[in-house]
Design a protein around this motif. Sequence first.
Motif, PDB file in Angstrom:
ATOM      1  N   GLY A 246       0.876  -1.183   0.053  1.00  0.00           N
ATOM      2  CA  GLY A 246      -0.144   0.027  -0.065  1.00  0.00           C
ATOM      3  C   GLY A 246       1.023   1.165   0.124  1.00  0.00           C
ATOM      4  O   GLY A 246       1.796   1.312   0.829  1.00  0.00           O
ATOM      5  N   ALA A 247       0.709   2.265  -1.121  1.00  0.00           N
ATOM      6  CA  ALA A 247       1.393   3.315  -1.101  1.00  0.00           C
ATOM      7  C   ALA A 247       1.844   3.847   0.434  1.00  0.00           C
ATOM      8  O   ALA A 247       2.937   4.458   0.725  1.00  0.00           O
ATOM      9  N   GLU A 248       0.762   4.412   1.216  1.00  0.00           N
ATOM     10  CA  GLU A 248       0.900   5.025   2.168  1.00  0.00           C
ATOM     11  C   GLU A 248       1.870   4.322   3.493  1.00  0.00           C
ATOM     12  O   GLU A 248       2.712   4.583   4.096  1.00  0.00           O
ATOM     13  N   ALA A 249       1.290   3.012   3.556  1.00  0.00           N
ATOM     14  CA  ALA A 249       2.331   2.007   4.383  1.00  0.00           C
ATOM     15  C   ALA A 249       3.585   1.793   3.951  1.00  0.00           C
ATOM     16  O   ALA A 249       4.777   1.927   5.036  1.00  0.00           O
ATOM     17  N   LEU A 251       5.538   4.171   2.027  1.00  0.00           N
ATOM     18  CA  LEU A 251       6.114   5.541   2.266  1.00  0.00           C
ATOM     19  C   LEU A 251       6.537   5.579   3.885  1.00  0.00           C
ATOM     20  O   LEU A 251       7.576   6.032   4.372  1.00  0.00           O
ATOM     21  N   THR A 252       5.547   5.154   4.651  1.00  0.00           N
ATOM     22  CA  THR A 252       5.766   5.230   6.015  1.00  0.00           C
ATOM     23  C   THR A 252       7.020   4.360   6.599  1.00  0.00           C
ATOM     24  O   THR A 252       7.836   4.933   7.529  1.00  0.00           O
ATOM     25  N   ASP A 271       0.816   4.583  -7.860  1.00  0.00           N
ATOM     26  CA  ASP A 271       0.388   4.875  -6.579  1.00  0.00           C
ATOM     27  C   ASP A 271       1.083   5.838  -5.718  1.00  0.00           C
ATOM     28  O   ASP A 271       0.715   6.585  -4.946  1.00  0.00           O
ATOM     29  N   PHE A 272       2.705   5.541  -5.707  1.00  0.00           N
ATOM     30  CA  PHE A 272       3.380   6.531  -5.033  1.00  0.00           C
ATOM     31  C   PHE A 272       3.276   7.970  -5.590  1.00  0.00           C
ATOM     32  O   PHE A 272       3.210   8.800  -4.802  1.00  0.00           O
ATOM     33  N   LEU A 275      -0.056   9.420  -4.736  1.00  0.00           N
ATOM     34  CA  LEU A 275      -0.101   9.828  -2.975  1.00  0.00           C
ATOM     35  C   LEU A 275       0.414  11.012  -2.817  1.00  0.00           C
ATOM     36  O   LEU A 275       0.253  11.896  -1.821  1.00  0.00           O
ATOM     37  N   THR A 276       1.520  11.271  -3.133  1.00  0.00           N
ATOM     38  CA  THR A 276       2.335  12.425  -3.219  1.00  0.00           C
ATOM     39  C   THR A 276       2.289  13.546  -4.138  1.00  0.00           C
ATOM     40  O   THR A 276       3.141  14.749  -4.172  1.00  0.00           O
ATOM     41  N   ILE A 282       9.413  14.063  -0.384  1.00  0.00           N
ATOM     42  CA  ILE A 282       8.830  13.235   0.545  1.00  0.00           C
ATOM     43  C   ILE A 282       9.584  13.064   1.496  1.00  0.00           C
ATOM     44  O   ILE A 282      11.208  12.973   1.302  1.00  0.00           O
TER      45      ILE A 282
END
Length: 566
Positions: A246-249, A251-252, A271-272, A275-276, A282
Amino acid sequence: MAYSQGHICQCLTKIFSSRQDLPVTVCQNRRKTGIEFVTSVQSLAQGLSFHGVGKGDVVAIVALNSDWYLEWLMAIAYIGGIAAPLNYRWSFQEARWAMELVGPVLLVVDATCNSWWSILQLNQLPTLRTIIFLDDPPPGFKSSINVLSQVTIRKPLKEASSFGYVSSPEGIALICFTSGTTGKPKGAAISHTALIIQSLAKIAMVGYEEDDVYLHTAPLCHIGGISSAMAMLMVGACHIFIPKFGAEAALTSIEQHKVTSLITVPTMMADFISLTRGQETIEGGETMKKILNGGGGLSMKLIKGAIRIFPNAKLFSAYGMTEACSSITFMTLWDPAIKNPTPFSSKRFFLDHDTINKGGVCVGKPAPHVELLVRPCNRDVNHPTLGKILTRGSHLMTRYWDQTPIMTSDCKELQWLDTGDIGYFDSLGNLWLIGRAKDRIKTGGENVYPEEVEAVISQHPGVLGIVVVGVPHARLTEMVAACVQSRDNWLWEDHNSGFHNEGKYQILSERILQKFCKQKNLSGFKVPKLFIPWRKPFPATTAGKVKRDEVRREIISQCLIASSNL
C-alpha cells in the motif's frame, strides 16, 4: 557432505557470522538479528523433520508477507523440501487446484486464509497431513487434521556448525505458479541453482549490498518477490516487511527505517506518485538508492515522478518471466550520478520515450548468466530481424511440475525455452520487445502486436488506459480494435448521446485518436479501425496482467455487428 550444486541455505553461514547482532528482519514490533534469524530457520527445520517432512516433500504456503514467511521458505529448503507459495488472492477453489497439482504434505497459512482448514476437513486432499498456522492456531480451533503451533517447534540450536541442509532429489527449491492470462496457472519448478544465479545477476546488475535496507513491496508468492528476497539474503542485507503493498504504508516504512531499496511494478509507482501529488519531496525519500521495476515498462511520466519522490535513487527496469526465475535482461532508466546522459551511449542511459515507441520497448541487455536468441518468424518487412525470443541457461526452471524437463518442440537438442515474446536486437545488443506471440493480430495479411499500438495511444493526454485486441472481420480476417479508458475531465464523444459539452470537458473520439496515431507515424494497418470507450477496470490476473481474451470476448459480444460493417 560436499555440494556440487548451489543451495539457497548457503547464505545462512554469512548471515550468522557477519550480522550476529545486526537486524536481518524487521516486521511490526519484531526485530531479529542474524543469529536469531538463523536459529529460527534451524528450529523450524527441526520441527518439519520431527513431523515427517523430508527430501522431496512439497509444503504449500499461503500468507501475507512477514519475517515468518521468509523463515518458512528457508526452513523448507533446509530439510530438502520444496516450497509451493500460493497466491493469497486466490479463491479456495483456485488454491485447491494448485494443491491437487503439486500434492503438498503440509499447508502453512496465516489469518488471511484461516478458514481454509474447515473446508479442507470436508474436502480432504489425499496428500495433506498437516495444517500449520504461521504464528499460532486461533483460539478454540479443533480439527481432526493435526494442527502444529509454531511455538512447539522453535527449539533454538546452540551453534551454526550444525548446518546440515540437504537438497531435494532434483535440486528443486520451490514451485512458483505462473499468472496465466487464460486457463489455469502452471507450476514452474525452480532449482536452488537458478535462484542463486538470479540473485547473483541482481547483485551484479543492480548493485545490492549488505548495507542495503530492503522493503518487501512484492508478495513472496511471486517469483519477483522471492528472487529479490534471496538476493538480499545472499548479500546479508536488512529486510523490512509490510503485509502487502500500500503506498501509504510503504512510504511510512521508507521514512521510519531509512529504506534504500525496493522493487516495483508500474501500478505501484503510479500509486506512490498519486499519493504524493503536489509535494516536491517526501520525508525519507532521499535515502532510496535502488529501485528495480518489473512487470511492464515505466512511462516517461512515471519515471519523472519517481525521480521527484526518490531523487537519489538509481532506476532500473527488468524483463523476465517466472519460468526463467525472474529477470533475464536489465536496463538503467535513470542514474542521478550521470549528468546529461546520452541515449544509447556506452554508459547507463535515459531513453527517449518517442524513440522507444517507434520500434517497441527497449528492455536492455541480458544478464551475465543468460543466453538469448531471436529466431526469425513470419518475416516482417518493417522488422526483418524480428522473431521469437528464446533463452537458455541455468536460470531456467527445471520443468513444469507435472511435465518432463523443459525443451521446446523445435529446439529439443539445444534446451531453449520459448519466452512467448516477439522482439529483436539492435546494433548495440539491446533487446527490444514488440509483443506477445499469442496476442499477435493478423489483419489484411499484416502482423500487428497490441503492445506496440498501445504504447503509441497511451501517449495521448486523454488516455488513462488502453487495451488493443483483434476481432474477427470478414475481409481483413481480424480487425484492430482498441478499448480506451478516458482520464477525468475528458469526454468520449458520442453523437447519439445528445450531450452538449459547452466547453466543460476535453474531447476524445475515434477520429481524434486515429489522427493521433498517424501523427505518431504508426503504420496505417496498425491504427485501430474500431475504438470503444471502456468505463470499468480491465479484467486482470492477480499479477496485474490484462486478460486480453476476456476483453476480446466482450468486444465481440457487444460490437460484432458494428465491426462487420466496417
